[in-house]
Design a protein around this motif. Sequence first.
Motif, PDB file in Angstrom:
ATOM      1  N   GLY A   1      27.182  21.474  28.421  1.00 41.15           N
ATOM      2  CA  GLY A   1      27.599  22.517  29.362  1.00 41.15           C
ATOM      3  C   GLY A   1      29.101  22.578  29.503  1.00 41.15           C
ATOM      4  O   GLY A   1      29.704  23.660  29.499  1.00 41.15           O
ATOM      5  N   PHE A   2      29.737  21.424  29.631  1.00 38.84           N
ATOM      6  CA  PHE A   2      31.189  21.369  29.739  1.00 38.84           C
ATOM      7  C   PHE A   2      31.837  21.904  28.471  1.00 38.84           C
ATOM      8  O   PHE A   2      32.813  22.662  28.523  1.00 38.84           O
ATOM      9  CB  PHE A   2      31.643  19.928  30.008  1.00 38.84           C
ATOM     10  N   GLY A   3      31.285  21.548  27.320  1.00 38.62           N
ATOM     11  CA  GLY A   3      31.815  22.038  26.042  1.00 38.62           C
ATOM     12  C   GLY A   3      31.678  23.543  25.910  1.00 38.62           C
ATOM     13  O   GLY A   3      32.587  24.216  25.399  1.00 38.62           O
ATOM     14  N   ALA A   4      30.561  24.104  26.376  1.00 39.95           N
ATOM     15  CA  ALA A   4      30.359  25.555  26.303  1.00 39.95           C
ATOM     16  C   ALA A   4      31.365  26.285  27.188  1.00 39.95           C
ATOM     17  O   ALA A   4      31.934  27.307  26.782  1.00 39.95           O
ATOM     18  CB  ALA A   4      28.932  25.903  26.710  1.00 39.95           C
ATOM     19  N   VAL A   5      31.606  25.774  28.385  1.00 40.06           N
ATOM     20  CA  VAL A   5      32.587  26.400  29.275  1.00 40.06           C
ATOM     21  C   VAL A   5      33.981  26.286  28.693  1.00 40.06           C
ATOM     22  O   VAL A   5      34.757  27.250  28.702  1.00 40.06           O
ATOM     23  CB  VAL A   5      32.520  25.765  30.688  1.00 40.06           C
ATOM     24  N   LEU A   6      34.328  25.128  28.162  1.00 37.71           N
ATOM     25  CA  LEU A   6      35.644  24.931  27.558  1.00 37.71           C
ATOM     26  C   LEU A   6      35.822  25.828  26.332  1.00 37.71           C
ATOM     27  O   LEU A   6      36.894  26.422  26.150  1.00 37.71           O
ATOM     28  CB  LEU A   6      35.804  23.460  27.172  1.00 37.71           C
ATOM     29  N   LEU A   7      34.795  25.956  25.518  1.00 38.73           N
ATOM     30  CA  LEU A   7      34.856  26.844  24.359  1.00 38.73           C
ATOM     31  C   LEU A   7      35.074  28.289  24.798  1.00 38.73           C
ATOM     32  O   LEU A   7      35.906  29.000  24.215  1.00 38.73           O
ATOM     33  CB  LEU A   7      33.571  26.740  23.540  1.00 38.73           C
ATOM     34  N   GLY A   8      34.365  28.726  25.807  1.00 34.92           N
ATOM     35  CA  GLY A   8      34.539  30.084  26.320  1.00 34.92           C
ATOM     36  C   GLY A   8      35.942  30.313  26.841  1.00 34.92           C
ATOM     37  O   GLY A   8      36.541  31.380  26.618  1.00 34.92           O
ATOM     38  N   PHE A   9      36.496  29.324  27.533  1.00 43.94           N
ATOM     39  CA  PHE A   9      37.856  29.452  28.051  1.00 43.94           C
ATOM     40  C   PHE A   9      38.859  29.583  26.913  1.00 43.94           C
ATOM     41  O   PHE A   9      39.698  30.489  26.908  1.00 43.94           O
ATOM     42  CB  PHE A   9      38.215  28.237  28.911  1.00 43.94           C
ATOM     43  N   PHE A  10      38.794  28.688  25.930  1.00 46.11           N
ATOM     44  CA  PHE A  10      39.754  28.739  24.828  1.00 46.11           C
ATOM     45  C   PHE A  10      39.582  29.991  23.972  1.00 46.11           C
ATOM     46  O   PHE A  10      40.562  30.553  23.487  1.00 46.11           O
ATOM     47  CB  PHE A  10      39.668  27.482  23.966  1.00 46.11           C
ATOM     48  N   LEU A  11      38.345  30.424  23.794  1.00 46.34           N
ATOM     49  CA  LEU A  11      38.103  31.639  23.035  1.00 46.34           C
ATOM     50  C   LEU A  11      38.707  32.848  23.761  1.00 46.34           C
ATOM     51  O   LEU A  11      39.386  33.686  23.141  1.00 46.34           O
ATOM     52  CB  LEU A  11      36.600  31.833  22.820  1.00 46.34           C
ATOM     53  N   GLY A  12      38.499  32.935  25.043  1.00 43.97           N
ATOM     54  CA  GLY A  12      39.086  34.020  25.835  1.00 43.97           C
ATOM     55  C   GLY A  12      40.594  33.964  25.843  1.00 43.97           C
ATOM     56  O   GLY A  12      41.276  34.998  25.769  1.00 43.97           O
ATOM     57  N   TYR A  13      41.145  32.778  25.929  1.00 41.47           N
ATOM     58  CA  TYR A  13      42.608  32.616  25.916  1.00 41.47           C
ATOM     59  C   TYR A  13      43.186  33.073  24.575  1.00 41.47           C
ATOM     60  O   TYR A  13      44.188  33.802  24.543  1.00 41.47           O
ATOM     61  CB  TYR A  13      42.970  31.150  26.178  1.00 41.47           C
ATOM     62  N   GLN A  14      42.560  32.665  23.487  1.00 43.23           N
ATOM     63  CA  GLN A  14      43.043  33.058  22.159  1.00 43.23           C
ATOM     64  C   GLN A  14      42.917  34.567  21.937  1.00 43.23           C
ATOM     65  O   GLN A  14      43.803  35.176  21.327  1.00 43.23           O
ATOM     66  CB  GLN A  14      42.294  32.301  21.065  1.00 43.23           C
TER      67      GLN A  14
END
Length: 70
Positions: free
Chosen positions: A46-59
């Motif tokens: 769950g933490f990895g999915a949220v972190l992935l979404g954050f970095f993807l949105g940032y990029q």
Amino acid sequence: MRFLVCTSEATPCPPEAQQWSTTAEVLDPAQFGITAIEIAKVFSWGFGAVLLGFFLGYQIGVALGLIKRL
């Protein structure tokens, strides 16, 4: 919390087969496969999915900003 359970498979339950049990005795998480390791795995996914979404949105935001500058 306590539950009134029947210790035999008879229906209706005979009075001598009835007993009071605690929640921990009736609902044992280990029987369902819920262990500390499984909870850690689910939390990390769950933490990895949220972190992935954050970095993807940032990029994507950075890429769109660069495109608008051109």
